[in-house]
Design a protein around this motif. Structure first.
Motif, PDB file in Angstrom:
ATOM      1  N   THR A  39       0.841  -1.189   0.000  1.00  0.00           N
ATOM      2  CA  THR A  39       0.000   0.000   0.000  1.00  0.00           C
ATOM      3  C   THR A  39       0.880   1.243   0.000  1.00  0.00           C
ATOM      4  O   THR A  39       1.992   1.227   0.508  1.00  0.00           O
ATOM      5  CB  THR A  39      -0.918   0.032   1.241  1.00  0.00           C
ATOM      6  N   GLN A  40       0.371   2.299  -0.575  1.00  0.00           N
ATOM      7  CA  GLN A  40       1.103   3.560  -0.611  1.00  0.00           C
ATOM      8  C   GLN A  40       0.907   4.270   0.724  1.00  0.00           C
ATOM      9  O   GLN A  40      -0.198   4.300   1.266  1.00  0.00           O
ATOM     10  CB  GLN A  40       0.580   4.421  -1.752  1.00  0.00           C
ATOM     11  N   GLN A  41       1.986   4.840   1.250  1.00  0.00           N
ATOM     12  CA  GLN A  41       1.887   5.563   2.516  1.00  0.00           C
ATOM     13  C   GLN A  41       1.166   6.887   2.314  1.00  0.00           C
ATOM     14  O   GLN A  41       1.296   7.538   1.274  1.00  0.00           O
ATOM     15  CB  GLN A  41       3.277   5.837   3.091  1.00  0.00           C
ATOM     16  N   HIS A  42       0.438   7.267   3.342  1.00  0.00           N
ATOM     17  CA  HIS A  42      -0.252   8.553   3.338  1.00  0.00           C
ATOM     18  C   HIS A  42       0.802   9.664   3.266  1.00  0.00           C
ATOM     19  O   HIS A  42       1.860   9.569   3.895  1.00  0.00           O
ATOM     20  CB  HIS A  42      -1.090   8.683   4.609  1.00  0.00           C
ATOM     21  N   VAL A  83       2.211  10.799   6.592  1.00  0.00           N
ATOM     22  CA  VAL A  83       3.154   9.833   7.168  1.00  0.00           C
ATOM     23  C   VAL A  83       4.506   9.965   6.487  1.00  0.00           C
ATOM     24  O   VAL A  83       5.543  10.001   7.155  1.00  0.00           O
ATOM     25  CB  VAL A  83       2.601   8.394   7.058  1.00  0.00           C
ATOM     26  N   VAL A  84       4.515  10.086   5.172  1.00  0.00           N
ATOM     27  CA  VAL A  84       5.775  10.242   4.427  1.00  0.00           C
ATOM     28  C   VAL A  84       6.523  11.486   4.899  1.00  0.00           C
ATOM     29  O   VAL A  84       7.730  11.445   5.158  1.00  0.00           O
ATOM     30  CB  VAL A  84       5.502  10.311   2.906  1.00  0.00           C
ATOM     31  N   GLN A 112      13.245   5.829  12.302  1.00  0.00           N
ATOM     32  CA  GLN A 112      12.536   5.241  11.163  1.00  0.00           C
ATOM     33  C   GLN A 112      12.503   3.721  11.270  1.00  0.00           C
ATOM     34  O   GLN A 112      11.476   3.093  10.982  1.00  0.00           O
ATOM     35  CB  GLN A 112      13.182   5.667   9.841  1.00  0.00           C
ATOM     36  N   HIS A 118       9.125   1.329  11.430  1.00  0.00           N
ATOM     37  CA  HIS A 118       8.821   0.212  10.541  1.00  0.00           C
ATOM     38  C   HIS A 118       8.634  -1.087  11.326  1.00  0.00           C
ATOM     39  O   HIS A 118       7.730  -1.882  11.017  1.00  0.00           O
ATOM     40  CB  HIS A 118       9.904   0.050   9.474  1.00  0.00           C
ATOM     41  N   ALA A 172       5.209  -0.761  13.129  1.00  0.00           N
ATOM     42  CA  ALA A 172       4.104  -0.847  12.176  1.00  0.00           C
ATOM     43  C   ALA A 172       3.910  -2.297  11.729  1.00  0.00           C
ATOM     44  O   ALA A 172       2.775  -2.764  11.611  1.00  0.00           O
ATOM     45  CB  ALA A 172       4.359   0.055  10.976  1.00  0.00           C
ATOM     46  N   ARG A 228      -2.583  -1.904   7.206  1.00  0.00           N
ATOM     47  CA  ARG A 228      -1.287  -1.212   7.179  1.00  0.00           C
ATOM     48  C   ARG A 228      -1.393   0.294   7.441  1.00  0.00           C
ATOM     49  O   ARG A 228      -0.624   0.821   8.247  1.00  0.00           O
ATOM     50  CB  ARG A 228      -0.561  -1.483   5.855  1.00  0.00           C
ATOM     51  N   PRO A 229      -2.323   1.020   6.805  1.00  0.00           N
ATOM     52  CA  PRO A 229      -2.375   2.462   7.082  1.00  0.00           C
ATOM     53  C   PRO A 229      -2.644   2.784   8.557  1.00  0.00           C
ATOM     54  O   PRO A 229      -2.026   3.698   9.118  1.00  0.00           O
ATOM     55  CB  PRO A 229      -3.514   2.962   6.191  1.00  0.00           C
ATOM     56  N   GLU A 253       0.500   1.999  10.584  1.00  0.00           N
ATOM     57  CA  GLU A 253       1.514   3.050  10.421  1.00  0.00           C
ATOM     58  C   GLU A 253       1.161   4.292  11.230  1.00  0.00           C
ATOM     59  O   GLU A 253       2.042   4.915  11.819  1.00  0.00           O
ATOM     60  CB  GLU A 253       1.672   3.396   8.951  1.00  0.00           C
TER      61      GLU A 253
END
Length: 60
Positions: free
Chosen positions: A3-6, A9-10, A21, A25, A28, A39-40, A43
């Motif tokens: 999934t792409q991170q929000h 969050v990035v 970091q 990870h 999460a 996952r979202p 995270e």
């Protein structure tokens, strides 16, 4: 398929040092796989935990 991170969050992850970091990870992943969270959400909770542990802005 990952999934792409929000974008928030990035952005916030970019402000953490390498150790923070890695902690993010790891946490999460634990929340996703052991606690069964998507996952979202995992995270988001992991990021909040890192902020709680290290303060904001993060101490480096």
């Amino acid at each position: 398929m990952p999934t792409q991170q929000h974008p928030i969050v990035v952005d916030l992850l970019g402000r953490l040092d390498t150790q923070q970091q890695e902690q993010f990870h790891e946490r999460a992943g634990i929340l996703e796989f052991d606690a069964g969270l998507d996952r979202p959400f995992a995270e988001a909770l992991a990021l909040l935990e890192i902020i709680r542990l290290h303060g904001w802005p993060p101490r480096q």
